[in-house]
Structure formats: structure tokens, C-alpha cells
Scaffold this motif. Structure first.
Motif, PDB file in Angstrom:
ATOM      1  N   ILE A 313       0.844  -1.199   0.000  1.00  0.00           N
ATOM      2  CA  ILE A 313       0.000   0.000   0.000  1.00  0.00           C
ATOM      3  C   ILE A 313       0.875   1.244   0.000  1.00  0.00           C
ATOM      4  O   ILE A 313       1.850   1.324   0.751  1.00  0.00           O
ATOM      5  CB  ILE A 313      -0.927   0.018   1.229  1.00  0.00           C
ATOM      6  CG1 ILE A 313      -2.029  -1.026   1.087  1.00  0.00           C
ATOM      7  CG2 ILE A 313      -1.557   1.389   1.440  1.00  0.00           C
ATOM      8  CD1 ILE A 313      -2.980  -1.075   2.248  1.00  0.00           C
ATOM      9  N   GLN A 314       0.529   2.188  -0.857  1.00  0.00           N
ATOM     10  CA  GLN A 314       1.178   3.499  -0.815  1.00  0.00           C
ATOM     11  C   GLN A 314       0.233   4.491  -0.174  1.00  0.00           C
ATOM     12  O   GLN A 314      -0.943   4.580  -0.543  1.00  0.00           O
ATOM     13  CB  GLN A 314       1.549   3.996  -2.206  1.00  0.00           C
ATOM     14  CG  GLN A 314       2.267   5.353  -2.170  1.00  0.00           C
ATOM     15  CD  GLN A 314       2.542   5.925  -3.542  1.00  0.00           C
ATOM     16  OE1 GLN A 314       2.366   5.252  -4.564  1.00  0.00           O
ATOM     17  NE2 GLN A 314       2.963   7.180  -3.602  1.00  0.00           N
ATOM     18  N   THR A 315       0.749   5.212   0.801  1.00  0.00           N
ATOM     19  CA  THR A 315      -0.003   6.293   1.412  1.00  0.00           C
ATOM     20  C   THR A 315       0.895   7.518   1.436  1.00  0.00           C
ATOM     21  O   THR A 315       2.001   7.479   1.981  1.00  0.00           O
ATOM     22  CB  THR A 315      -0.485   5.924   2.830  1.00  0.00           C
ATOM     23  OG1 THR A 315      -1.122   7.061   3.426  1.00  0.00           O
ATOM     24  CG2 THR A 315       0.637   5.453   3.718  1.00  0.00           C
ATOM     25  N   GLU A 316       0.432   8.584   0.798  1.00  0.00           N
ATOM     26  CA  GLU A 316       1.232   9.775   0.587  1.00  0.00           C
ATOM     27  C   GLU A 316       2.511   9.369  -0.147  1.00  0.00           C
ATOM     28  O   GLU A 316       2.452   8.874  -1.249  1.00  0.00           O
ATOM     29  CB  GLU A 316       1.490  10.490   1.915  1.00  0.00           C
ATOM     30  CG  GLU A 316       0.189  10.982   2.557  1.00  0.00           C
ATOM     31  CD  GLU A 316       0.366  11.630   3.913  1.00  0.00           C
ATOM     32  OE1 GLU A 316       1.380  11.359   4.578  1.00  0.00           O
ATOM     33  OE2 GLU A 316      -0.510  12.412   4.300  1.00  0.00           O
ATOM     34  N   GLU A 317       3.685   9.535   0.476  1.00  0.00           N
ATOM     35  CA  GLU A 317       4.932   9.194  -0.210  1.00  0.00           C
ATOM     36  C   GLU A 317       5.628   7.999   0.439  1.00  0.00           C
ATOM     37  O   GLU A 317       6.834   7.831   0.280  1.00  0.00           O
ATOM     38  CB  GLU A 317       5.865  10.406  -0.216  1.00  0.00           C
ATOM     39  CG  GLU A 317       5.321  11.572  -1.032  1.00  0.00           C
ATOM     40  CD  GLU A 317       6.254  12.761  -1.002  1.00  0.00           C
ATOM     41  OE1 GLU A 317       7.090  12.831  -0.082  1.00  0.00           O
ATOM     42  OE2 GLU A 317       6.149  13.600  -1.899  1.00  0.00           O
ATOM     43  N   GLN A 318       4.883   7.201   1.142  1.00  0.00           N
ATOM     44  CA  GLN A 318       5.473   6.054   1.809  1.00  0.00           C
ATOM     45  C   GLN A 318       4.774   4.772   1.384  1.00  0.00           C
ATOM     46  O   GLN A 318       3.607   4.779   0.982  1.00  0.00           O
ATOM     47  CB  GLN A 318       5.394   6.215   3.332  1.00  0.00           C
ATOM     48  CG  GLN A 318       6.254   7.355   3.850  1.00  0.00           C
ATOM     49  CD  GLN A 318       6.227   7.446   5.361  1.00  0.00           C
ATOM     50  OE1 GLN A 318       5.204   7.192   5.989  1.00  0.00           O
ATOM     51  NE2 GLN A 318       7.342   7.824   5.952  1.00  0.00           N
ATOM     52  N   LEU A 319       5.528   3.686   1.487  1.00  0.00           N
ATOM     53  CA  LEU A 319       5.006   2.376   1.122  1.00  0.00           C
ATOM     54  C   LEU A 319       4.973   1.498   2.360  1.00  0.00           C
ATOM     55  O   LEU A 319       5.827   1.599   3.236  1.00  0.00           O
ATOM     56  CB  LEU A 319       5.916   1.740   0.067  1.00  0.00           C
ATOM     57  CG  LEU A 319       5.240   0.845  -0.979  1.00  0.00           C
ATOM     58  CD1 LEU A 319       4.319   1.684  -1.847  1.00  0.00           C
ATOM     59  CD2 LEU A 319       6.292   0.163  -1.844  1.00  0.00           C
ATOM     60  N   LYS A 320       3.953   0.665   2.433  1.00  0.00           N
ATOM     61  CA  LYS A 320       3.821  -0.252   3.556  1.00  0.00           C
ATOM     62  C   LYS A 320       3.576  -1.666   3.033  1.00  0.00           C
ATOM     63  O   LYS A 320       2.732  -1.884   2.156  1.00  0.00           O
ATOM     64  CB  LYS A 320       2.656   0.155   4.460  1.00  0.00           C
ATOM     65  CG  LYS A 320       2.932   1.349   5.352  1.00  0.00           C
ATOM     66  CD  LYS A 320       3.850   0.996   6.514  1.00  0.00           C
ATOM     67  CE  LYS A 320       3.963   2.187   7.471  1.00  0.00           C
ATOM     68  NZ  LYS A 320       4.862   1.886   8.607  1.00  0.00           N
ATOM     69  N   LEU A 321       4.311  -2.619   3.593  1.00  0.00           N
ATOM     70  CA  LEU A 321       4.079  -4.024   3.340  1.00  0.00           C
ATOM     71  C   LEU A 321       3.115  -4.534   4.402  1.00  0.00           C
ATOM     72  O   LEU A 321       3.383  -4.440   5.601  1.00  0.00           O
ATOM     73  CB  LEU A 321       5.399  -4.791   3.418  1.00  0.00           C
ATOM     74  CG  LEU A 321       5.362  -6.292   3.140  1.00  0.00           C
ATOM     75  CD1 LEU A 321       4.882  -6.556   1.722  1.00  0.00           C
ATOM     76  CD2 LEU A 321       6.746  -6.886   3.359  1.00  0.00           C
ATOM     77  N   ILE A 322       1.960  -5.009   3.975  1.00  0.00           N
ATOM     78  CA  ILE A 322       0.908  -5.391   4.918  1.00  0.00           C
ATOM     79  C   ILE A 322       0.692  -6.896   4.885  1.00  0.00           C
ATOM     80  O   ILE A 322       1.270  -7.599   4.059  1.00  0.00           O
ATOM     81  CB  ILE A 322      -0.405  -4.655   4.608  1.00  0.00           C
ATOM     82  CG1 ILE A 322      -0.919  -5.046   3.221  1.00  0.00           C
ATOM     83  CG2 ILE A 322      -0.230  -3.154   4.698  1.00  0.00           C
ATOM     84  CD1 ILE A 322      -2.291  -4.566   2.897  1.00  0.00           C
ATOM     85  N   ASP A 323      -0.139  -7.361   5.804  1.00  0.00           N
ATOM     86  CA  ASP A 323      -0.593  -8.744   5.865  1.00  0.00           C
ATOM     87  C   ASP A 323       0.565  -9.734   5.991  1.00  0.00           C
ATOM     88  O   ASP A 323       1.054 -10.284   5.007  1.00  0.00           O
ATOM     89  CB  ASP A 323      -1.437  -9.087   4.645  1.00  0.00           C
ATOM     90  CG  ASP A 323      -2.026 -10.487   4.794  1.00  0.00           C
ATOM     91  OD1 ASP A 323      -1.951 -11.044   5.896  1.00  0.00           O
ATOM     92  OD2 ASP A 323      -2.546 -11.013   3.802  1.00  0.00           O
ATOM     93  N   LEU A 324       0.968  -9.951   7.218  1.00  0.00           N
ATOM     94  CA  LEU A 324       2.010 -10.933   7.494  1.00  0.00           C
ATOM     95  C   LEU A 324       1.418 -12.294   7.873  1.00  0.00           C
ATOM     96  O   LEU A 324       2.042 -13.085   8.581  1.00  0.00           O
ATOM     97  CB  LEU A 324       2.931 -10.432   8.615  1.00  0.00           C
ATOM     98  CG  LEU A 324       4.025  -9.445   8.172  1.00  0.00           C
ATOM     99  CD1 LEU A 324       3.442  -8.100   7.789  1.00  0.00           C
ATOM    100  CD2 LEU A 324       5.064  -9.269   9.262  1.00  0.00           C
ATOM    101  N   GLY A 325       0.222 -12.555   7.392  1.00  0.00           N
ATOM    102  CA  GLY A 325      -0.459 -13.791   7.765  1.00  0.00           C
ATOM    103  C   GLY A 325       0.220 -15.048   7.270  1.00  0.00           C
ATOM    104  O   GLY A 325       0.027 -16.122   7.828  1.00  0.00           O
TER     105      GLY A 325
END
Length: 768
Positions: A313-325
Motif C-alpha cells: 500500500i502506498q499512502t502519501e509518499e510512503q510504502l507499507k508491506l501489509i498482511d504478514l499472515g
């Protein structure tokens, strides 16, 4: 010293600093959390946010509409002010400093709650056997709870939490955000920490033992994870189901309000022809941002297992790696393995997940985000060819990168996320330079700079190329690295003796022996040493005197040996294999181009020289090589442009300008020779060189104007060439002066006499 204090005092405990006009505290540097109007009455609902929360499957499903919170005093919190989650004030690293990635606006979580939180029938499958369940018949909707007709396993697709429900006396549920293969995801307010927005993730089917085990595994691993590009885990809570009373585990994590990479692609396709993907530079930038996070997990002994565009997911100018399931221990051989068809490595079913399989998913995801192809059908475990996909035809290095990243043999893939990111950064530099023509130079960690330029004064010579090409860097982790740093010698033969007497005999020492033998022109001995290296590795892969299976350096030196043996086709093949392993490096491309030129393949030589010179200006041999190939192909103007692009800071700038003068003077138009004369007049050269070049230009002009009336493309009456009228008489007089001046500068009497004879011969005839 206090700041301007334009927005009051920082509300963070223990700070007390002034909040500047830009909204950031001048003491702690953090952004003051903005206050949001409390929600009215019943919890309003809306569509799923694009990537607003971790969804382990295909991402959130859109609901029928969206709604924003409006003013009002009542609500689940009883009229308390609601704050959005804190966002980092620092600028994101997206683009690796090379490309601008459009920012994605932060998504207000209050607009993200689902109107009708249910699993679409098309996505209802039995978690035990995979059989479709809960499907409608004869116009009647399917059941959201029941038993699988195939195996009898109980299924339930209903949310376990309702709006207004409070967990752990702290987290107040607002509603469902999304659902995925492992559970529902809810938006909640954390009343214990400034009413910040958080996400709760539970199980889709709490009766499924594998799903429960996966959730517990996620809980255990996430407690160890702390990385700026990975979604932050706040807490783990257990809550009784309001219907069955069964205790269900929930993970409390930060709310990430933005857009998933998958939704970015879907939005582009919805607005276009249905086949769009992200710009390749943007897709590479996302991969470069994610790779350090995966490398961090690998350093903890964890494997992500299910990387795909849905989980970024990108939010503003940052990226996040989600869902470590799907995260698991690297040595776990018992837990269920989760993955996604089209991204999962082919060896998962037989040998299980590994670092190599994680990097495979990054390669597949990068391909999916860069161009449209049937990645879950005809190309489930392969890639389109350049003939099938124009992007791969346009960016050869990108294609080679994807081929290595998604190789069927795990041993042939990148060894680490760091290595993968290093090569991908080099590929990104090439892609950007190709798009706008602006060089994007970068320092290589694998090769030295070009040792000496070759092919500057004329045709390329194999021996000169072999001694001028960059060489592999010494591995600083090698046991003998310290010794090698002090073992330099001006004489290659003495260096061979010194290296063979090294206190330790490692693969690095033996490779340096090979290099010294090649420089001493003892090619047969060097090849024999390489054969011994490979044989040692085949007999014992753990032998410190033998290279690793993925070590490309023996192949590099085989290419150099082939050049010295004047076997350009063999050299090209060896350097080509190195280029496949290191698609982001310039040195292998330069070596392939040299070998191709020596083999007579002008097209391949041009392509190699062009990409090296366009991307950076460090390998000046590429500029001269490209100019030679262009000139041989009749593109004189192109060759001149390339030579003019050699920067003034280069020690070969003057040589390039001289070569440009000669190339331009070889044209079929007198205007070309006049332009070459203008350029020559602006060069700072020694007298002998200037006079010699002047004579070359005057001879070329005389050949064009002799017998032509008027000269083809002739100049205006006032035009002159290096002070001479561009007529046969004027040019002959100028040539006579040049020859006599060169005679005065001659080193021997014989040379002086010959130049005087040439002066007399070229002098125009007169009656006196």
C-alpha cells in the motif's frame, strides 16, 4: 530556541514544544494529530478503502457506496473527539532518489467502512478442501454459514464483530473494512491511545485448525517485527464471540490509509483499454522500497511467502508491506504454507519456501505491475518473450533481471534481497536514461572503474580491450582480503609468484592469480587455473578454495582469456552469461559490445555501447566504440554527436573532439568540412597536432572542390576554412603552408625532406 509556535503546543506527553505553522513540533519533530469530527449516531458505512488495511487474499471488495462522517455529538465514543492515525513527517524514500513517484492521498478511515460486509459468493470456498460453498441456486442467495457438501467441514463467512463492540476495554469497533482468505478486518478506535485509528484482524473461519494455526503464527512472528516499511503491530487481544462465546484472537495493527498497488493497476485499466499496468520506473521503485523490508525479515529468520501487489500500500509518499499472515520461520517444516497462484515459486510444493522463493514472488509481482500478461494462465510459471511483450524488447536489462529473479532453479536466482535491490537499481538507472536521455550514473559494487580507455585512437584491439575493461572487485569478506590489499606489484609475473606464496589459499587469491596471469599474457596458465577452480567447486561445494555455484567471476575471466586468444565469439558468450547474472551492471554490457564488434556484429555492438554510454559517462570506451559503429554504418552525424557528448571533465575530452573533427571531415559535403574546421579552431592543441589536423581538413576539402563547379553544397562567398578560401587555389596554398610548418617540426632529415616535397607538389601552378 523556540520556534514560531504558530499552531499551539505539542499535545504529546512529555514534549511541550511549539507546533510550527507547518503542523510539526519543533522539539520532537512529529506531526500533531489532526482532530476529526466525531461520528453521528449509528456507524455510517461505505466502500472498502483502496488498500486501507491488510487483506491476505485478493484485497478488499468494493461496496455499493461511500459516506463521510458528518457533524454531531453522539457516536460510539459518546461524543469524544476522534483522531486519525499519526503519519510520519519525513519524506518517503520512494523512487530511490532517481524517479518521482506520484503521492497517494491519505485515506480518511471514516469513509472506509463496508456498507454490506459479506463475502461475495464467487469467493466462498471451503477452507478444508477448497470446494465452492455458500453458492446460490434457483435465484436464491447462498448461505453464509453451513457445512461443505463435499467434506462436511463447517464454514462461516459472517463478521464476528459488530459496530460499537468493545474489545479488551479499549478498542471500539466501527465496522468491517475488508476480508480475505484468513480473516475479517475491522476499523476500530483505540480509546487508550488518543482515540487513534487501528485495524483489527481476526479469523474468517475460527473452526479451521490451519487458519487458527496461521493466525497464531502471525501473532508470534509479528511481535518480533519492527520496520518502517512493514505495517506496525500494536497489540494482540482475545475476545469472546457474541453468538457462540468462543474466544477469538485478534491482531491490533496500525491503520494504513492509501491505495494498494493492485488497486492502482485496476484503476488504470478501468480508465483505459483494460490492459494498462504501472509505468515501469514506478513499478521498479515500489520493488526497491519493499526489498529492504523482505531483507529485514530474512535477517530475522522469517519468510514472507505471499508477496504480491495486493499486499503493498502506498499512502502519501510512503510504502507499507501489509498482511504478514503467511509469514513463517525459515526452518518451519510443519505449518501450512500460504501463497497465491501466479506469484508462488514452482518448488514450493516439493522443497517448501525459502529466501529464493520469496525473491521469486518479488520478480513475479514486478512483472505483473509492469505489463499485462496472463500470469495465472499461459504464463503461470514463465514470462512472455520480448517478441510478445514490447516493454521487454525495449528494456533488455529489465527482461534479464526478471528472468533471473523468476528462474525455475532457485540456485540461479538472486542470493539475497540486498543483491536483488543492487541490480534492480542499476536496471532502473538504465530505464530512466532510455526514457529521457539524461545519464543516471551510479557506483558499481561489483566492478572497478574502467582501467584505461581503449579504441580511442582507432579500431578496437582485443588485447587493449582486455587490459582496459573493468575487473571484479575483491570480496572484502574473504579471509585473504587484507593480504590482497597489500600484494599489488607493478610486474604481473612477480605478482603471480607473490600470490602463490600467500599465507592462505582462498578462492579470492586464486582469482587474483588468474588475473595476474592474464595480465602477464600467460593465457594458457590462467585458463588452467580457472579449470582447477571449477573442478574444486564440483568436488566439494564447501571448499574455500573453490568458487560458489553462483560465482560469476570465473566466467568473466574466461571472457578476458578468450579476448586475448582472439576468439571474440567465445568471449561474447562468456561475458553474456555474466550479463545475465548481473543485469544492472555496465561492465558486462561493455564487454559484450567489444566482443560483438570484434566478431563483426555491428547491431549488437551498437546496442551494448549505447546503453552503457547513455546510462553513465564513466566508461568512455563505450563512447568511442559507439562512434566507430555508427560511423561504419554511415551515421556520421550520430557519431559526431556521441563524441561531442564526452564531458570536458574527462581526460579523453580532447581526443573525442579530435575524433569528432575527423569524423565530420570525412563527410561528402563541403559544409561538413567547414563545420569540422570551426570545431578545430576552438580546440587547445599542441602546434604539431593542430597543423596535422589542419592539413587533413584542407586535403578533404580540396578533394571535394577539385573539378566541381560550383562545389556540391558549396559555401557562401565569404566562408573560409581555417583561414583559407575554399577554392582549389586557396586550399592548395593553405596545404603548402601546413607541410612546410610540419617540415620545420620534423624529427629527422628524411621526414623533413619528404614534407618539403609534398609542399612543393601541392603548391598551385603559376606562370612565374
Amino acid at each position: 530556541m523556540r520556534g514560531r509556535g504558530g499552531a499551539g503546543t505539542c499535545p504529546r506527553p512529555g514534549c511541550g514544544g511549539d507546533v510550527e505553522d507547518d503542523g510539526f513540533c519543533e522539539v520532537c519533530g512529529l506531526e500533531a494529530p489532526p482532530v476529526v469530527t466525531p461520528p453521528p449516531g449509528p456507524v455510517p458505512t461505505g466502500s472498502v478503502p483502496t488498500g486501507a488495511c491488510p487483506g491476505p487474499d485478493d484485497g478488499p471488495d468494493t461496496g455499493p457506496g461511500t459516506a463521510r462522517w458528518s457533524g454531531g455529538a453522539s457516536g460510539p465514543s459518546g461524543g469524544r473527539s476522534w483522531r486519525s492515525s499519526t503519519r510520519s513527517p519525513s519524506r518517503g524514500r520512494l523512487g530511490a532518489g532517481l524517479v518521482e513517484v506520484p503521492p497517494v492521498p491519505y485515506r480518511d478511515p471514516t469513509t472506509a467502512v463496508l456498507t454490506d460486509p459479506e463475502v461475495p459468493e464467487a469467493k466462498r470456498f471451503c477452507s478444508a478442501c477448497g470446494t465452492p460453498v455458500g453458492r446460490g441456486r434457483d435465484g436464491r442467495p447462498g448461505r453464509v454459514e453451513g457445512f461443505c457438501a463435499h467434506c462436511g467441514h463447517h464454514y462461516s463467512f459472517t463478521p464476528k464483530l459488530a459496530p460499537g463492540e468493545v474489545l479488551h476495554d479499549q478498542y471500539e469497533v466501527l465496522g468491517c473494512l475488508a476480508h480475505g482468505g484468513l480473516g475479517w478486518v475491522y476499523l476500530a478506535a483505540d480509546h487508550a491511545v488518543s482515540d487513534r485509528w487501528v485495524v483489527l484482524k481476526g479469523l474468517l473461519d475460527s473452526g479451521d485448525a490451519d487458519a487458527m494455526a496461521a493466525a497464531m503464527a502471525e501473532r508470534r512472528f509479528l511481535a518480533e517485527v519492527e520496520h518502517p516499511t512493514i505495517v506496525k503491530i500494536h497489540n494482540f487481544v482475545r475476545h469472546a464471540d457474541r453468538v457462540s462465546g468462543e474466544l477469538v484472537d485478534y491482531i491490533v495493527m496500525e491503520y494504513v490509509g492509501g491505495t494498494s498497488v493492485k488497486d492502482m493497476i485496476n484503476n488504470r485499466r478501468a480508465a483505459g483499454a483494460g490492459t494498462e499496468a504501472l509505468p515501469v520506473a514506478q513499478a521498479i521503485a515500489y520493488a526497491l522500497e519493499v526489498l529492504p523490508a523482505l531483507g529485514y525479515l530474512h535477517g530475522l529468520g522469517l519468510l514472507y511467502c505471499d508477496f504480491k501487489p495486493d499486499n503493498v500500500i502506498q499512502t502519501e509518499e510512503q510504502l507499507k508491506l501489509i498482511d504478514l499472515g503467511a509469514v513463517r520461520r525459515a526452518d518451519d517444516r510443519h505449518s501450512p504454507i500460504y501463497g497465491t497462484i501466479g506469484y508462488q515459486a514452482p518448488e514450493i510444493g516439493s522443497v517448501g519456501p525459502s529466501v529464493a522463493s520469496d525473491l521469486y514472488t518479488v520478480g513475479r509481482a514486478l512483472a505483473v505491475t509492469s505489463f499485462a500478461f496472463d500470469f495465472r494462465g499461459a504464463f503461470t510459471e514463465s514470462l512472455p518473450t520480448p517478441a510478445q511483450q514490447p516493454l521487454l524488447r525495449r528494456h533488455d536489462s529489465f527482461h534479464r533481471f526478471l528472468l533471473r529473479a523468476t528462474h525455475r532453479d532457485p540456485e540461479q536466482r538472486f542470493a539475497s534481497a540486498e543483491e536483488m535491490a543492487e541490480q534492480l537499481t542499476g536496471v532502473l538507472r538504465e530505464v530512466l536514461a532510455e526514457q529521457d536521455g539524461v545519464p543516471r550514473p551510479g557506483l558499481s559494487l561489483q566492478f572497478t572503474p574502467e582501467r584505461r580507455a581503449f579504441g580511442v585512437e582507432g579500431p578496437v584491439v582485443a588485447r587493449a580491450a582486455a587490459s582496459g575493461l573493468p575487473v571484479p572487485q575483491v570480496d572484502t569478506s574473504d579471509e585473504a582480503a587484507g593480504f590482497l590489499a597489500t600484494a599489488a606489484s607493478g610486474d604481473p609475473g612477480q605478482l603471480v609468484t607473490s600470490l602463490r606464496a600467500a599465507p592462505v589459499r582462498t578462492v579470492e587469491v586464486r582469482l587474483q592469480v588468474v588475473r595476474a596471469l592474464l595480465e602477464a599474457d600467460r593465457v594458457d596458465e590462467a585458463v588452467a587455473e580457472l579449470d582447477g577452480l571449477v573442478a574444486a567447486a564440483a568436488l566439494d561445494p564447501h571448499d574455500p578454495c573453490g568458487p560458489a555455484e553462483d560465482d560469476w567471476r570465473p566466467g568473466w575471466y574466461r571472457g578476458v582469456a578468450a579476448l586475448l586468444r582472439r576468439r571474440p565469439a567465445e568471449a561474447r558468450a562468456a561475458f553474456g552469461r555474466v550479463r545475465d547474472v548481473l543485469p544492472g551492471e555496465a561492465a558486462p554490457k561493455l564487454a559484450v559490445a567489444v566482443a560483438a564488434e570484434l566478431a563483426g556484429d555491428a547491431d549488437a555492438a551498437r546496442a551494448g555501447y549505447e546503453v552503457v554510454w547513455r546510462t553513465g559517462r564513466a566508461h568512455v570506451s563505450a563512447a568511442f566504440g559507439l562512434a566507430r559503429v555508427l560511423l561504419a554504418g554511415g551515421d556520421r552525424d550520430g557519431a559526431v554527436r556521441v563524441l561531442h557528448s564526452v564531458p570536458e571533465t574527462s581526460s579523453h575530452h580532447v581526443a573525442a573532439q579530435v575524433a569528432a573533427v575527423r569524423a565530420q571531415a570525412g563527410g561528402e559535403r563541403l559544409s561538413d568540412v567547414l563545420a569540422a574546421g570551426t570545431r578545430l579552431s576552438g580546440l587547445e592543441l599542441d602546434v604539431a597536432r593542430r597543423v596535422g589536423l589542419t592539413a587533413e581538413l584542407l586535403r578533404a576539402a580540396l578533394a571535394l572542390v577539385s573539378g566541381a563547379s560550383p562545389p556540391d553544397g558549396g559555401p557562401a562567398p565569404a566562408a573560409r576554412l581555417l583561414g583559407c578560401e575554399p577554392t582549389p587555389t586557396g586550399l592548395r596554398l593553405g596545404l603548402e603552408r601546413c607541410y612546410r610548418q610540419l617540415a620545420r617540426l620534423a624529427d629527422t632529415p628524411e621526414e623533413r625532406i619528404a614534407l618539403v616535397d609534398r609542399a612543393n607538389a601541392v603548391r598551385p601552378r603559376t606562370l612565374f
